[in-house]
Design a protein around this motif. Structure first.
Motif, PDB file in Angstrom:
ATOM      1  N   ALA A  69     -19.710 -19.695 -40.125  1.00 36.79           N
ATOM      2  CA  ALA A  69     -18.488 -19.102 -40.672  1.00 36.79           C
ATOM      3  C   ALA A  69     -18.785 -18.289 -41.920  1.00 36.79           C
ATOM      4  O   ALA A  69     -18.267 -17.195 -42.114  1.00 36.79           O
ATOM      5  N   ALA A  70     -19.650 -18.830 -42.791  1.00 33.70           N
ATOM      6  CA  ALA A  70     -20.007 -18.104 -44.009  1.00 33.70           C
ATOM      7  C   ALA A  70     -20.741 -16.823 -43.686  1.00 33.70           C
ATOM      8  O   ALA A  70     -20.501 -15.769 -44.281  1.00 33.70           O
TER       9      ALA A  70
ATOM     10  N   GLU B 296     -16.895  -9.631 -56.465  1.00 31.03           N
ATOM     11  CA  GLU B 296     -17.855  -9.489 -55.392  1.00 31.03           C
ATOM     12  C   GLU B 296     -18.791  -8.323 -55.653  1.00 31.03           C
ATOM     13  O   GLU B 296     -19.350  -7.751 -54.745  1.00 31.03           O
ATOM     14  N   GLY B 297     -18.952  -7.945 -56.893  1.00 33.74           N
ATOM     15  CA  GLY B 297     -19.687  -6.731 -57.221  1.00 33.74           C
ATOM     16  C   GLY B 297     -21.150  -6.799 -56.883  1.00 33.74           C
ATOM     17  O   GLY B 297     -21.652  -7.763 -56.338  1.00 33.74           O
ATOM     18  N   ASP B 298     -21.886  -5.743 -57.235  1.00 32.80           N
ATOM     19  CA  ASP B 298     -23.298  -5.673 -56.938  1.00 32.80           C
ATOM     20  C   ASP B 298     -24.084  -6.350 -58.036  1.00 32.80           C
ATOM     21  O   ASP B 298     -23.552  -7.047 -58.878  1.00 32.80           O
TER      22      ASP B 298
ATOM     23  N   ARG C  75     -28.511  -7.596 -52.965  1.00 35.13           N
ATOM     24  CA  ARG C  75     -27.130  -7.953 -53.269  1.00 35.13           C
ATOM     25  C   ARG C  75     -26.995  -9.018 -54.362  1.00 35.13           C
ATOM     26  O   ARG C  75     -25.901  -9.516 -54.599  1.00 35.13           O
ATOM     27  N   ILE C  76     -28.083  -9.392 -55.002  1.00 30.69           N
ATOM     28  CA  ILE C  76     -27.957 -10.367 -56.088  1.00 30.69           C
ATOM     29  C   ILE C  76     -27.052  -9.798 -57.175  1.00 30.69           C
ATOM     30  O   ILE C  76     -26.951  -8.595 -57.357  1.00 30.69           O
ATOM     31  N   ARG C  77     -26.395 -10.701 -57.907  1.00 32.47           N
ATOM     32  CA  ARG C  77     -25.397 -10.256 -58.875  1.00 32.47           C
ATOM     33  C   ARG C  77     -25.395 -11.180 -60.098  1.00 32.47           C
ATOM     34  O   ARG C  77     -25.917 -12.296 -60.070  1.00 32.47           O
ATOM     35  N   ILE C  78     -24.781 -10.704 -61.144  1.00 36.88           N
ATOM     36  CA  ILE C  78     -24.642 -11.472 -62.381  1.00 36.88           C
ATOM     37  C   ILE C  78     -23.388 -12.338 -62.316  1.00 36.88           C
ATOM     38  O   ILE C  78     -22.327 -11.887 -61.902  1.00 36.88           O
TER      39      ILE C  78
ATOM     40  N   PRO D 299     -23.837 -13.210 -53.051  1.00 33.72           N
ATOM     41  CA  PRO D 299     -22.472 -13.348 -52.524  1.00 33.72           C
ATOM     42  C   PRO D 299     -22.365 -14.417 -51.447  1.00 33.72           C
ATOM     43  O   PRO D 299     -23.190 -14.489 -50.546  1.00 33.72           O
ATOM     44  N   LYS D 300     -21.339 -15.267 -51.585  1.00 36.62           N
ATOM     45  CA  LYS D 300     -21.005 -16.318 -50.625  1.00 36.62           C
ATOM     46  C   LYS D 300     -21.993 -17.474 -50.603  1.00 36.62           C
ATOM     47  O   LYS D 300     -21.848 -18.394 -49.810  1.00 36.62           O
TER      48      LYS D 300
END
Length: 330
Positions: free
Chosen positions: A31-32, A85-87, A251-254, A272-273
Motif C-alpha cells: 500500500a505504501a 512532501e518537498g524535495d 528524493r531524500i529531504r530535510i 517520502p513515505k
C-alpha cells in the motif's frame, strides 16, 4: 508485541513470523509503495522473492522492510515536523543558515564529520561483546503519556556466544547464531568489514542490485537505517560511506525543527513515505540517532491484523563499548 519487537526478534527467531504476520506486513508495504510510486511500478515487488541474484535474502528483506514501513525502530519524541512532501532542499527557509542546507549537504557533512572523528574503540576480538546503552522515548501520535526506556545490550562480536539484548525494558537471551543463519544487515564484525566503503558500491548493495528507482531507493533508505541502527561497532569508513551512499538518493529531504531524546535540537533527513528519519546535530553534524513512526499490530481475525496505537519513537545511542563479558560496560 509491537512491530519493533517483531522486527528485532526476526533474526533470532528460528521459525520466523507467522504467515498472517507476513501477509499483513507485505500488504502495508504494498500500500505504501502503491501510494508512493503507483500501482504499475509495484508489480515488480513480488518478483523479488524469485530473483536468483538475491537468493534467500529477498524474502527476509521484503518482510523486514514491510515492518519498517509499518513503522518502528529507531528515533522520535519531539514530534519531528516534516517540511511537506518537498524535495531534498526542504521548502521553508530558516534564519539559521545551517538549516537551509539540503539533505544531500547534511549527509555529506555528516560523512565528513564521521571521518574526522574516527573511533576510539578497539577492533573487537571474536570472543568479545558489543555493549550498548540506548535511550528510547515513545510518544503517542494523538497525544498522551510519553514512555521512556534505557536499554542495555551485550551482543557477541562473531555470534558464536549467547547474547543479552534489551528492548523497551524487556530482556531477550539470544542463542548463538546458527552456522547457516543469514542476517542482513550483518551484526558480525568480520562480515561488516567485508561491506564496501565506496559509496557507489555500498548504494548498489543497499538496493540489492536493483536499478535506481523510487522503489529501489526507498528500500535502500530502509536498509541504510537498519545498518545504522544495530548494536555494532562500525569498521573504519563504513558509516561515512553509508551517509554518502544515501546522499545519492534523489528524493531524500530535510525534516526541520527536530529534537532528539536528550532534548537537543536536531536536523533530520528522511525519504517520502518511509517513516524513518536520521537525526543530526545542526552545528557539528554528529549523528544523533533515528526517529520512526510506529504502531501496535492487533489481530482481528484468523489471518487479519490491523494497526493501532500509532506513536513517534526516537532512539539515541548513548554509549558503545567493546567488553570481555556480559554484564561489563567499561
Amino acid at each position: 508485541m509491537d512491530e519493533l519487537t517483531l522486527l528485532r526478534d526476526w533474526d533470532a527467531d528460528r521459525t520466523g513470523p507467522s504467515e498472517a504476520a507476513r501477509a499483513t506486513a507485505r500488504a502495508r508495504l504494498d500500500a505504501a509503495m502503491a501510494d508512493e510510486i503507483g500501482p504499475v511500478a509495484l508489480r515488480g515487488v513480488a518478483s523479488r522473492e524469485s530473483t536468483s541474484r538475491h537468493g534467500s535474502l529477498s524474502r527476509r528483506l521484503v518482510f523486514r522492510t514491510a515492518f519498517a514501513g509499518l513503522a518502528a525502530a529507531a528515533v522520535g519524541v519531539a514530534v519531528v515536523v516534516a517540511d511537506g512532501e518537498g524535495d531534498g532542499d526542504g521548502g521553508r527557509e530558516n534564519e539559521n543558515p545551517r538549516l537551509r542546507l539540503s539533505a544531500v549537504e547534511v549527509l555529506r557533512r555528516a560523512a565528513d564529520r564521521t571521518r574526522s572523528l574516527g573511533s576510539d574503540l578497539p577492533v573487537p576480538r571474536n570472543d568479545q561483546y558489543f555493549y550498548t546503552r540506548t535511550r528510547i522515548m515513545r510518544t503517542p501520535v494523538k497525544g498522551g503519556k510519553t514512555r521512556t526506556w534505557t536499554d542495555e545490550s551485550w551482543m557477541s562480536v562473531d555470534g558464536s556466544k549467547p547474547s543479552r539484548r534489551q528492548e523497551h525494558g524487556k530482556v531477550h537471551h539470544d542463542p548463538p547464531l546458527g552456522k547457516h543463519e543469514v542476517r542482513w544487515p550483518p551484526t558480525v564484525y568480520s562480515k561488516l568489514q567485508k561491506m564496501p566503503t565506496d559509496p557507489d558500491e555500498l548504494l548498489d548493495r543497499l538496493r540489492f542490485g536493483q536499478e535506481a528507482s523510487a522503489k529501489a531507493d526507498m528500500h535502500a533508505f530502509f536498509e541504510g537505517c537498519m545498518l545504522m541502527m544495530g548494536p555494532r561497532v562500525m569498521p573504519p569508513g563504513l558509516q561515512a560511506a553509508a551517509f554518502e551512499a544515501l546522499s545519492k538518493l534523489e528524493r531524500i529531504r530535510i525534516d526541520r525543527d527536530a529534537v532528539d531524546v536528550a532534548g537537543r535540537s536536531a536536523v533530520g533527513v528522511s525519504y517520502p513515505k518511509a517513516d524513518w528519519t536520521f537525526l543530526f546535530d545542526p552545528r557539528t553534524y554528529d549523528y544523533l540517532g533515528l526517529r520512526t513512526k510506529g504502531s501496535v499490530p492487533k489481530k482481528v481475525g484468523k489471518d487479519e491484523w490491523v494497526q493501532t496505537g500509532w506513536y513517534w519513537e526516537t532512539r539515541t545511542l548513548q554509549e558503545i563499548q567493546v567488553v570481555d563479558r556480559i554484564g561489563r560496560h567499561d
